[in-house]
Design an enzyme around this catalytic site. Structure first.
Site, PDB file in Angstrom:
ATOM      1  N   MET A  11       0.024  -1.414   0.079  1.00  0.00           N
ATOM      2  CA  MET A  11       0.059  -0.095  -0.363  1.00  0.00           C
ATOM      3  C   MET A  11       1.121   1.369  -0.184  1.00  0.00           C
ATOM      4  SD  MET A  11      -2.870   1.001   2.398  1.00  0.00           S
ATOM      5  CE  MET A  11      -1.344   0.977   4.059  1.00  0.00           C
ATOM      6  N   ALA A  58       8.142  -5.058   4.801  1.00  0.00           N
ATOM      7  CA  ALA A  58       7.461  -5.672   6.359  1.00  0.00           C
ATOM      8  C   ALA A  58       6.414  -6.291   6.408  1.00  0.00           C
ATOM      9  CB  ALA A  58       6.818  -4.395   7.429  1.00  0.00           C
ATOM     10  N   TYR A 123       5.712  -8.022  16.927  1.00  0.00           N
ATOM     11  CA  TYR A 123       5.602  -6.663  15.909  1.00  0.00           C
ATOM     12  C   TYR A 123       6.283  -5.563  15.877  1.00  0.00           C
ATOM     13  CZ  TYR A 123       3.580  -3.182  12.982  1.00  0.00           C
ATOM     14  OH  TYR A 123       4.023  -1.670  11.640  1.00  0.00           O
ATOM     15  N   LYS A 127      10.032  -3.757  15.266  1.00  0.00           N
ATOM     16  CA  LYS A 127      10.636  -3.257  14.479  1.00  0.00           C
ATOM     17  C   LYS A 127      11.165  -2.021  15.507  1.00  0.00           C
ATOM     18  CE  LYS A 127       8.346  -1.995  10.593  1.00  0.00           C
ATOM     19  NZ  LYS A 127       8.894  -1.744  10.010  1.00  0.00           N
TER      20      LYS A 127
END
Length: 283
Positions: A11, A58, A123, A127
């Site tokens: 996206m 990712a 998550y 990150k």
């Protein structure tokens, strides 16, 4: 400058590529079918000949990361580390996309770029590890944290809300999580402006200004879809079971952008009004 965009089919990646091509930039768009960012040889071959690497690749499935943390780590930490290393070898700058999930989500004032991180989910941990790895591997880096992303190219909150509201005639949306809805077009523009403006290496926050709740955002979405906002009912996070904890407070400060003379993204509501027609028109 010659740009390499990884995760270019996603996206955000699609809007980054579009923004660069509209500006007449030389850009190579790659995705996992072309480059394995967890393989150093593949990464070195891809980075060769480029001046800027923008990593949009990712693992973003927040709940699945709780049971697949090693796989999420490979994409969110190992991959960025290898991209940063290969970019450093070529004298290229790397732009790494990060997230509000590196914070604990318990704040009451916007998180500054240098505020202590304390991720509460797999998550968020992966990150955060990616941020550390990029800083360690390449001194010429821009780490840009974002949150509550939506856009035309892929699944996102506005599309889901508009569809469910139309199908069911009403829905419950949490009102106790606060953040900054951010259009991928705006984030893509900010990334390019940071690089083209020669922003110093460091951490920046790439979210819209202002703040709102998921419930309030959902009301704006159904209005844009031609529906009555009253069909969106407020509820609490406790009404929805999830494997990973969601931050209650995801508002990010933009002082680093101001400090380097780069204009932050505008108010979330104004930007949603600009984005709504295009985002909701694409299923």
């Amino acid at each position: 400058m010659r740009w390499l965009v990884t995760g270019a089919a996603g996206m955000l990646g699609q809007d980054v590529v579009s923004r660069l091509r509209q500006a007449g930039a030389e850009v190579t768009a790659t995705d996992r079918d072309h480059v394995d960012i967890t393989d150093l040889a593949s990464v070195r071959a891809a980075v060769q000949g480029h001046d800027v690497v923008v990593n949009c690749a990712a693992w973003t499935a927040v709940d699945d990361a709780e049971t697949h943390e090693a796989s999420a780590f490979a994409l969110n930490a190992t991959g960025p580390a290898l991209l940063a290393r290969a970019a450093a070898e070529r004298g290229a700058r790397i732009v790494q996309i990060s997230t509000d999930y590196v914070f604990d989500g318990a704040g009451v004032a916007p998180y500054a770029e240098m505020a202590p991180i304390d991720p509460r989910s797999a998550y968020g941990r992966t990150k955060a590890a990616g941020e550390w790895a990029v800083r360690a591997e390449n001194p010429d880096h821009l780490i840009v944290r974002t949150a509550w992303l939506y856009g035309a190219h892929g699944k996102c909150f506005p599309k889901t809300i508009a569809r469910v509201a139309a199908e069911r005639g009403g829905l419950d949306v949490v009102a106790d999580q606060v953040g900054q809805p951010t259009w991928t077009v705006d984030l893509a523009d900010l990334l390019v402006r940071l690089v083209e403006g020669g922003a110093p290496s460091g951490i920046y926050h790439g979210t819209s200004a202002g703040q709102t709740s998921w419930h309030e955002f959902a009301q704006e979405i159904v209005v844009a879809a031609g529906l009555d906002p009253a069909i969106v009912r407020p509820t609490t996070s406790g009404a929805f079971a999830s494997a990973a904890p969601r931050p209650a407070y995801s508002v990010l400060d933009h002082r680093s952008l101001h400090a380097v003379g780069v204009a932050p993204i505008g108010d979330w509501a104004d930007r949603w009004h600009a984005a709504a027609q295009g985002v909701l028109a694409v299923s």
